[in-house]
Scaffold this motif. Structure first.
Motif, PDB file in Angstrom:
ATOM      1  N   LYS A  16       5.256  -2.062 -12.233  1.00  0.00           N
ATOM      2  CA  LYS A  16       4.747  -2.852 -13.432  1.00  0.00           C
ATOM      3  C   LYS A  16       3.170  -2.826 -13.249  1.00  0.00           C
ATOM      4  O   LYS A  16       2.296  -2.620 -14.043  1.00  0.00           O
ATOM      5  CB  LYS A  16       5.414  -4.148 -13.635  1.00  0.00           C
ATOM      6  N   ILE A  17       2.649  -3.341 -12.122  1.00  0.00           N
ATOM      7  CA  ILE A  17       1.146  -3.397 -11.671  1.00  0.00           C
ATOM      8  C   ILE A  17       0.502  -2.201 -11.201  1.00  0.00           C
ATOM      9  O   ILE A  17      -0.481  -1.953 -11.621  1.00  0.00           O
ATOM     10  CB  ILE A  17       1.156  -4.827 -11.066  1.00  0.00           C
ATOM     11  N   HIS A  18       1.236  -1.532  -9.972  1.00  0.00           N
ATOM     12  CA  HIS A  18       0.224  -0.673  -9.296  1.00  0.00           C
ATOM     13  C   HIS A  18       0.586   0.640  -9.601  1.00  0.00           C
ATOM     14  O   HIS A  18      -0.263   1.637  -9.516  1.00  0.00           O
ATOM     15  CB  HIS A  18       0.314  -1.159  -8.210  1.00  0.00           C
ATOM     16  N   ASN A  45       0.793  -1.338   0.201  1.00  0.00           N
ATOM     17  CA  ASN A  45      -0.042   0.034  -0.117  1.00  0.00           C
ATOM     18  C   ASN A  45       0.921   1.294  -0.017  1.00  0.00           C
ATOM     19  O   ASN A  45       0.482   2.209  -0.794  1.00  0.00           O
ATOM     20  CB  ASN A  45      -1.015   0.150   1.305  1.00  0.00           C
ATOM     21  N   ALA A  46       2.040   1.214   0.757  1.00  0.00           N
ATOM     22  CA  ALA A  46       2.814   2.333   1.059  1.00  0.00           C
ATOM     23  C   ALA A  46       3.268   2.636  -0.353  1.00  0.00           C
ATOM     24  O   ALA A  46       3.465   3.863  -0.923  1.00  0.00           O
ATOM     25  CB  ALA A  46       3.974   2.294   2.152  1.00  0.00           C
ATOM     26  N   LEU A  47       3.856   1.625  -1.140  1.00  0.00           N
ATOM     27  CA  LEU A  47       4.789   1.843  -2.250  1.00  0.00           C
ATOM     28  C   LEU A  47       3.813   2.145  -3.524  1.00  0.00           C
ATOM     29  O   LEU A  47       4.253   2.791  -4.418  1.00  0.00           O
ATOM     30  CB  LEU A  47       5.543   0.328  -2.867  1.00  0.00           C
ATOM     31  N   THR A  48       2.564   1.618  -3.512  1.00  0.00           N
ATOM     32  CA  THR A  48       1.399   2.135  -4.412  1.00  0.00           C
ATOM     33  C   THR A  48       1.009   3.589  -4.254  1.00  0.00           C
ATOM     34  O   THR A  48       0.913   4.279  -5.068  1.00  0.00           O
ATOM     35  CB  THR A  48       0.383   1.082  -4.241  1.00  0.00           C
ATOM     36  N   ALA A  49       1.246   4.105  -2.924  1.00  0.00           N
ATOM     37  CA  ALA A  49       0.949   5.481  -2.626  1.00  0.00           C
ATOM     38  C   ALA A  49       1.804   6.440  -2.913  1.00  0.00           C
ATOM     39  O   ALA A  49       1.673   7.527  -2.967  1.00  0.00           O
ATOM     40  CB  ALA A  49       0.229   5.525  -1.354  1.00  0.00           C
ATOM     41  N   SER A  50       3.089   5.893  -3.225  1.00  0.00           N
ATOM     42  CA  SER A  50       4.235   6.775  -3.098  1.00  0.00           C
ATOM     43  C   SER A  50       4.889   7.126  -4.370  1.00  0.00           C
ATOM     44  O   SER A  50       4.695   6.638  -5.464  1.00  0.00           O
ATOM     45  CB  SER A  50       5.483   6.063  -2.540  1.00  0.00           C
ATOM     46  N   ASP A  51       5.620   8.341  -4.573  1.00  0.00           N
ATOM     47  CA  ASP A  51       6.256   8.851  -5.634  1.00  0.00           C
ATOM     48  C   ASP A  51       7.486   7.985  -5.704  1.00  0.00           C
ATOM     49  O   ASP A  51       8.362   7.953  -6.809  1.00  0.00           O
ATOM     50  CB  ASP A  51       6.527  10.386  -5.672  1.00  0.00           C
ATOM     51  N   SER A  52       8.228   7.902  -4.489  1.00  0.00           N
ATOM     52  CA  SER A  52       9.451   7.476  -4.548  1.00  0.00           C
ATOM     53  C   SER A  52       9.720   6.651  -3.208  1.00  0.00           C
ATOM     54  O   SER A  52       8.939   6.619  -2.219  1.00  0.00           O
ATOM     55  CB  SER A  52      10.459   8.266  -4.790  1.00  0.00           C
TER      56      SER A  52
END
Length: 254
Positions: free
Chosen positions: A170-172, A136-143
């Motif tokens: 690739k996916i999210h 969730n954190a990686l999907t919400a982040s810019d970096s």
């Protein structure tokens, strides 16, 4: 428009929370408006900024459940320009609760993306795992900033994390970038520490931050007083390291 940066590594004890708290406080001291989101059930970033974890009623758990608005969960801290969305041990349950939800990887993104207009930087302190919370954190982040401890098993598991980042891209979240690899717990007296620095710089080159976080007693003492290193001992080596990192990130994002 602010930038959302996750601080992630599935290895525990590499300096994720130390980096989240002290980088957030350093950016705040440099007059950036910062929000720190504690996405780790251990809630160390929350207690490390002097917030009573037991008293948390609204935090990351409710945010991911969408049972409260992000604004309702934001708590002011004693550090200048720094707010936090706190965590609580309840957050442990979220992975099980989200598992049957549609678009479960996007819960945090939906809850916080509008906050980018209110902050210069939003930092997310991730749990030491590659589960749904970190996803969730990686999907919400810019970096993403990846702390790497200057010790023997430093590079172990890094490949796995980089593969996870690739699959999130690739996916999210095709916009997800690596902000940098941050070398932590460096001790110049140890040959091993120097070898790890050389190895990481050789393999990852430009991806490695120039700033290296050195081992520092004051840095490990600060959380027990519920303070960032900037509040606890602004003259310490740890404070100067994290201020240097904050300068580096501001410069990179200008």
């Amino acid at each position: 428009m602010g930038k959302i940066i996750a601080i992630a590594n599935q290895k525990g004890g590499v300096g994720k929370t130390t980096t989240s708290v002290n980088l957030a406080a350093s950016l705040g001291v440099l007059e950036k408006k910062v929000l720190l989101i504690d996405a780790d059930p251990q809630a160390n970033a929350t207690s490390g900024l002097g917030i009573d974890v037991e008293a948390v009623e609204l935090g990351t758990y409710q945010l991911l459940e969408h049972s409260c608005k992000a604004e309702e969960a934001i708590v002011k801290t004693s550090s200048p320009n720094l707010d936090i969305i706190p965590s609580h041990i309840d957050l442990v349950a979220i992975e099980i609760e989200l598992v049957d939800q549609d678009e479960r990887e996007y819960m945090l993104k939906k809850a916080i993306s509008h906050l980018k207009d209110s902050y210069d930087y939003i930092l997310i302190d991730c749990a030491p795992s590659l589960g749904l919370l970190t996803l969730n954190a990686l999907t919400a982040s810019d970096s993403v900033i990846i702390p790497i401890q200057c010790e023997y098993f430093a590079l172990e598991g890094l490949g796995k994390l980089l593969n996870t980042i690739k699959s999130v891209q690739k996916i999210h979240n095709d916009k997800l970038d690596i902000e940098g690899l941050l070398l932590t717990m460096y001790d110049s007296r140890l040959r091993l520490s120097n070898q790890v620095v050389e190895e990481v710089q050789k393999h990852f080159n430009e991806m490695v931050f120039t700033t290296i976080i050195q081992r520092n007693v004051r840095l490990s003492e600060a959380p027990s007083y519920g303070e960032s290193i900037i509040n606890y001992d602004a003259a310490s080596k740890g404070a100067s390291n994290y201020l240097s990192l904050a300068h580096e990130i501001i410069k990179k994002n200008n």
